[in-house]
Motif scaffolding. Sequence first.
Motif, PDB file in Angstrom:
ATOM      1  N   GLU A  12      14.994  -8.880 -35.836  1.00  0.00           N
ATOM      2  CA  GLU A  12      14.961  -7.497 -36.287  1.00  0.00           C
ATOM      3  C   GLU A  12      13.629  -7.183 -36.972  1.00  0.00           C
ATOM      4  O   GLU A  12      12.819  -8.064 -37.242  1.00  0.00           O
ATOM      5  CB  GLU A  12      16.132  -7.214 -37.234  1.00  0.00           C
ATOM      6  CG  GLU A  12      16.080  -7.989 -38.551  1.00  0.00           C
ATOM      7  CD  GLU A  12      16.721  -9.351 -38.484  1.00  0.00           C
ATOM      8  OE1 GLU A  12      17.281  -9.774 -39.502  1.00  0.00           O
ATOM      9  OE2 GLU A  12      16.655 -10.000 -37.417  1.00  0.00           O
ATOM     10  N   LYS A  13      13.401  -5.927 -37.240  1.00  0.00           N
ATOM     11  CA  LYS A  13      12.129  -5.465 -37.777  1.00  0.00           C
ATOM     12  C   LYS A  13      11.750  -6.181 -39.065  1.00  0.00           C
ATOM     13  O   LYS A  13      10.563  -6.407 -39.338  1.00  0.00           O
ATOM     14  CB  LYS A  13      12.194  -3.948 -38.018  1.00  0.00           C
ATOM     15  CG  LYS A  13      10.876  -3.328 -38.423  1.00  0.00           C
ATOM     16  CD  LYS A  13      11.006  -1.813 -38.547  1.00  0.00           C
ATOM     17  CE  LYS A  13       9.674  -1.181 -38.943  1.00  0.00           C
ATOM     18  NZ  LYS A  13       9.790   0.305 -39.047  1.00  0.00           N
ATOM     19  N   GLU A  14      12.731  -6.545 -39.882  1.00  0.00           N
ATOM     20  CA  GLU A  14      12.451  -7.207 -41.157  1.00  0.00           C
ATOM     21  C   GLU A  14      11.733  -8.547 -40.967  1.00  0.00           C
ATOM     22  O   GLU A  14      11.049  -9.023 -41.876  1.00  0.00           O
ATOM     23  CB  GLU A  14      13.749  -7.417 -41.942  1.00  0.00           C
ATOM     24  CG  GLU A  14      14.341  -6.153 -42.555  1.00  0.00           C
ATOM     25  CD  GLU A  14      14.969  -5.219 -41.534  1.00  0.00           C
ATOM     26  OE1 GLU A  14      15.213  -4.051 -41.871  1.00  0.00           O
ATOM     27  OE2 GLU A  14      15.243  -5.673 -40.390  1.00  0.00           O
ATOM     28  N   THR A  15      11.899  -9.172 -39.800  1.00  0.00           N
ATOM     29  CA  THR A  15      11.231 -10.463 -39.572  1.00  0.00           C
ATOM     30  C   THR A  15       9.724 -10.298 -39.351  1.00  0.00           C
ATOM     31  O   THR A  15       8.993 -11.286 -39.388  1.00  0.00           O
ATOM     32  CB  THR A  15      11.837 -11.201 -38.360  1.00  0.00           C
ATOM     33  OG1 THR A  15      11.636 -10.426 -37.165  1.00  0.00           O
ATOM     34  CG2 THR A  15      13.323 -11.437 -38.554  1.00  0.00           C
ATOM     35  N   THR A  55       7.685  -9.331 -41.331  1.00  0.00           N
ATOM     36  CA  THR A  55       6.962  -9.660 -42.565  1.00  0.00           C
ATOM     37  C   THR A  55       6.475 -11.107 -42.587  1.00  0.00           C
ATOM     38  O   THR A  55       5.685 -11.471 -43.448  1.00  0.00           O
ATOM     39  CB  THR A  55       7.848  -9.409 -43.800  1.00  0.00           C
ATOM     40  OG1 THR A  55       9.022 -10.239 -43.720  1.00  0.00           O
ATOM     41  CG2 THR A  55       8.262  -7.950 -43.879  1.00  0.00           C
ATOM     42  N   PHE A  56       6.957 -11.930 -41.654  1.00  0.00           N
ATOM     43  CA  PHE A  56       6.540 -13.337 -41.646  1.00  0.00           C
ATOM     44  C   PHE A  56       6.338 -13.917 -40.247  1.00  0.00           C
ATOM     45  O   PHE A  56       5.599 -14.891 -40.080  1.00  0.00           O
ATOM     46  CB  PHE A  56       7.556 -14.221 -42.388  1.00  0.00           C
ATOM     47  CG  PHE A  56       8.947 -14.178 -41.815  1.00  0.00           C
ATOM     48  CD1 PHE A  56       9.316 -15.017 -40.769  1.00  0.00           C
ATOM     49  CD2 PHE A  56       9.903 -13.301 -42.319  1.00  0.00           C
ATOM     50  CE1 PHE A  56      10.598 -14.975 -40.234  1.00  0.00           C
ATOM     51  CE2 PHE A  56      11.185 -13.250 -41.792  1.00  0.00           C
ATOM     52  CZ  PHE A  56      11.538 -14.089 -40.747  1.00  0.00           C
ATOM     53  N   CYS A  57       6.966 -13.339 -39.227  1.00  0.00           N
ATOM     54  CA  CYS A  57       7.040 -14.052 -37.948  1.00  0.00           C
ATOM     55  C   CYS A  57       5.730 -14.087 -37.173  1.00  0.00           C
ATOM     56  O   CYS A  57       5.608 -14.845 -36.204  1.00  0.00           O
ATOM     57  CB  CYS A  57       8.156 -13.466 -37.071  1.00  0.00           C
ATOM     58  SG  CYS A  57       7.862 -11.789 -36.518  1.00  0.00           S
ATOM     59  N   PHE A  58       4.731 -13.298 -37.556  1.00  0.00           N
ATOM     60  CA  PHE A  58       3.435 -13.340 -36.882  1.00  0.00           C
ATOM     61  C   PHE A  58       2.353 -14.002 -37.733  1.00  0.00           C
ATOM     62  O   PHE A  58       1.219 -14.158 -37.291  1.00  0.00           O
ATOM     63  CB  PHE A  58       2.991 -11.926 -36.492  1.00  0.00           C
ATOM     64  CG  PHE A  58       4.006 -11.186 -35.669  1.00  0.00           C
ATOM     65  CD1 PHE A  58       4.438 -11.706 -34.446  1.00  0.00           C
ATOM     66  CD2 PHE A  58       4.562  -9.991 -36.110  1.00  0.00           C
ATOM     67  CE1 PHE A  58       5.388 -11.037 -33.685  1.00  0.00           C
ATOM     68  CE2 PHE A  58       5.512  -9.323 -35.343  1.00  0.00           C
ATOM     69  CZ  PHE A  58       5.927  -9.849 -34.133  1.00  0.00           C
ATOM     70  N   ASP A  59       2.701 -14.389 -38.966  1.00  0.00           N
ATOM     71  CA  ASP A  59       1.733 -15.045 -39.848  1.00  0.00           C
ATOM     72  C   ASP A  59       1.362 -16.422 -39.302  1.00  0.00           C
ATOM     73  O   ASP A  59       2.186 -17.112 -38.686  1.00  0.00           O
ATOM     74  CB  ASP A  59       2.314 -15.212 -41.257  1.00  0.00           C
ATOM     75  CG  ASP A  59       2.398 -13.898 -42.011  1.00  0.00           C
ATOM     76  OD1 ASP A  59       1.814 -12.912 -41.527  1.00  0.00           O
ATOM     77  OD2 ASP A  59       3.045 -13.862 -43.074  1.00  0.00           O
ATOM     78  N   GLY A  60       0.132 -16.816 -39.545  1.00  0.00           N
ATOM     79  CA  GLY A  60      -0.331 -18.146 -39.157  1.00  0.00           C
ATOM     80  C   GLY A  60      -0.901 -18.232 -37.757  1.00  0.00           C
ATOM     81  O   GLY A  60      -1.344 -19.301 -37.348  1.00  0.00           O
ATOM     82  N   MET A  71      16.815 -18.918 -43.044  1.00  0.00           N
ATOM     83  CA  MET A  71      16.787 -19.825 -41.900  1.00  0.00           C
ATOM     84  C   MET A  71      15.769 -19.357 -40.864  1.00  0.00           C
ATOM     85  O   MET A  71      15.066 -20.178 -40.248  1.00  0.00           O
ATOM     86  CB  MET A  71      18.180 -19.929 -41.274  1.00  0.00           C
ATOM     87  CG  MET A  71      18.263 -20.975 -40.157  1.00  0.00           C
ATOM     88  SD  MET A  71      19.935 -21.146 -39.491  1.00  0.00           S
ATOM     89  CE  MET A  71      20.773 -21.834 -40.915  1.00  0.00           C
ATOM     90  N   LYS A  72      15.637 -18.057 -40.688  1.00  0.00           N
ATOM     91  CA  LYS A  72      14.632 -17.541 -39.752  1.00  0.00           C
ATOM     92  C   LYS A  72      13.226 -17.862 -40.242  1.00  0.00           C
ATOM     93  O   LYS A  72      12.352 -18.256 -39.459  1.00  0.00           O
ATOM     94  CB  LYS A  72      14.814 -16.026 -39.578  1.00  0.00           C
ATOM     95  CG  LYS A  72      16.133 -15.628 -38.943  1.00  0.00           C
ATOM     96  CD  LYS A  72      16.320 -14.118 -38.968  1.00  0.00           C
ATOM     97  CE  LYS A  72      17.724 -13.737 -38.494  1.00  0.00           C
ATOM     98  NZ  LYS A  72      17.989 -12.299 -38.622  1.00  0.00           N
ATOM     99  N   ILE A  73      13.002 -17.682 -41.540  1.00  0.00           N
ATOM    100  CA  ILE A  73      11.688 -18.032 -42.120  1.00  0.00           C
ATOM    101  C   ILE A  73      11.408 -19.512 -41.920  1.00  0.00           C
ATOM    102  O   ILE A  73      10.309 -19.916 -41.522  1.00  0.00           O
ATOM    103  CB  ILE A  73      11.658 -17.666 -43.618  1.00  0.00           C
ATOM    104  CG1 ILE A  73      11.815 -16.160 -43.799  1.00  0.00           C
ATOM    105  CG2 ILE A  73      10.359 -18.146 -44.262  1.00  0.00           C
ATOM    106  CD1 ILE A  73      12.084 -15.742 -45.238  1.00  0.00           C
ATOM    107  N   TRP A  74      12.411 -20.338 -42.179  1.00  0.00           N
ATOM    108  CA  TRP A  74      12.280 -21.791 -42.037  1.00  0.00           C
ATOM    109  C   TRP A  74      11.921 -22.175 -40.604  1.00  0.00           C
ATOM    110  O   TRP A  74      11.049 -23.005 -40.374  1.00  0.00           O
ATOM    111  CB  TRP A  74      13.583 -22.448 -42.466  1.00  0.00           C
ATOM    112  CG  TRP A  74      13.743 -23.917 -42.226  1.00  0.00           C
ATOM    113  CD1 TRP A  74      14.685 -24.522 -41.467  1.00  0.00           C
ATOM    114  CD2 TRP A  74      12.953 -24.984 -42.778  1.00  0.00           C
ATOM    115  NE1 TRP A  74      14.549 -25.888 -41.496  1.00  0.00           N
ATOM    116  CE2 TRP A  74      13.488 -26.203 -42.294  1.00  0.00           C
ATOM    117  CE3 TRP A  74      11.852 -25.024 -43.616  1.00  0.00           C
ATOM    118  CZ2 TRP A  74      12.964 -27.441 -42.638  1.00  0.00           C
ATOM    119  CZ3 TRP A  74      11.316 -26.265 -43.961  1.00  0.00           C
ATOM    120  CH2 TRP A  74      11.865 -27.449 -43.474  1.00  0.00           C
ATOM    121  N   ASN A  75      12.554 -21.547 -39.630  1.00  0.00           N
ATOM    122  CA  ASN A  75      12.291 -21.901 -38.238  1.00  0.00           C
ATOM    123  C   ASN A  75      10.898 -21.475 -37.782  1.00  0.00           C
ATOM    124  O   ASN A  75      10.256 -22.176 -36.999  1.00  0.00           O
ATOM    125  CB  ASN A  75      13.369 -21.308 -37.334  1.00  0.00           C
ATOM    126  CG  ASN A  75      14.613 -22.185 -37.284  1.00  0.00           C
ATOM    127  OD1 ASN A  75      14.603 -23.329 -37.741  1.00  0.00           O
ATOM    128  ND2 ASN A  75      15.699 -21.661 -36.736  1.00  0.00           N
TER     129      ASN A  75
END
Length: 342
Positions: free
Chosen positions: A264-267, A269-274, A234-238
């Motif tokens: 958390e740190k695991e995010t 891996t995707f939350c700054f992409d794009g 859901m975090k990836i989706w948002n």
Amino acid sequence: MQIEYVDIDKLIPYAKNAKKHPQEQVEQIKQSISEFGFNDPLAIDEGNVLIEGHGRLLAAKKLGYTELPCIRLTELTEQQKKAYILAHNKLTMNSGFDLDLLNQELTAIEDFDMADFGFDVPDLLEDDEDDGYYGDERERTYEEYNLDDFDGARAEGFYQMPIIEAQNAEPDELISFNYVLSTKKRKCGVHFYIDDYQFERIWNSPQQYMDKLREFDCVFTPDFSLYMDMPMPMKIWNVYRSRLIGQMMQDVGITVIPTLSWAEKETYTFCFDGIQQGGTVSVSTIGVKLDDENKQMWYNGMTEALKRIRPKRVLVYGGDIGYKFPDSIQVKYYDNKAFKRG
């Protein structure tokens, strides 16, 4: 008709164009232009807004065109423009093929693979009786998830986050998205630092808001929540939804400021992409000040964001919480309607 060549960056897609252009179709148009040239001018109004030719424009951008041939329709009323756009799209797809003649022509063509242009001979020769169920349901699915607006060639990372090009903006004032339809202000930016339910509608019907949002100085991307207790998909989706809406806004000429969000740190891996490096980004400190654990998580994420994105400017909504930004980065703080520089 007089043809003029217009800088491709000055051409503005009609924000409420009801005709969809799936990536498969754009690739077919691209292939046609590559093989036969750009032989069909676009139609634009006096303000360079497209009246017809949206699919050709998307394909031309992929091919690296810098200007395109256009005919300018300057005597149409707003009602005539709307009617013509719909009529043109309807009339261009309102008739089929004589399958016998089509089969003869496809068989006679040896120099080209006509599948590149969307022709599939076996499918065309099948019984054309169809209850429409599969196609209709597939289209509904595409509309529900805005799949026609996703372009894999403009995405990055393992999770294919849509890319938002770096832009610079520094609005003196911000208003929240839930006021864009009622406010008389225009010289300001629009933020989404409100409860998700108040802006879920921009995901459900993005084209309804593009014309209105284009009137403002800049627009932040939607701040879909990344709560700690959310499952990771859901975090990836948002994050994906925020990037795609941002890219769609840029495509219609809106100055877009990416909203940073992480958990958390695991995010990481995707939350700054794009998010392209070197532009302006936005971040919120709402709900962080009074909780030491949340504050430390914010500090950690902000440090990681600066390392990966290297922004020129950070717009901080919610006030200063004591984080020390590098001197090389311009920072502007917004606290409700007031702001101060840092």
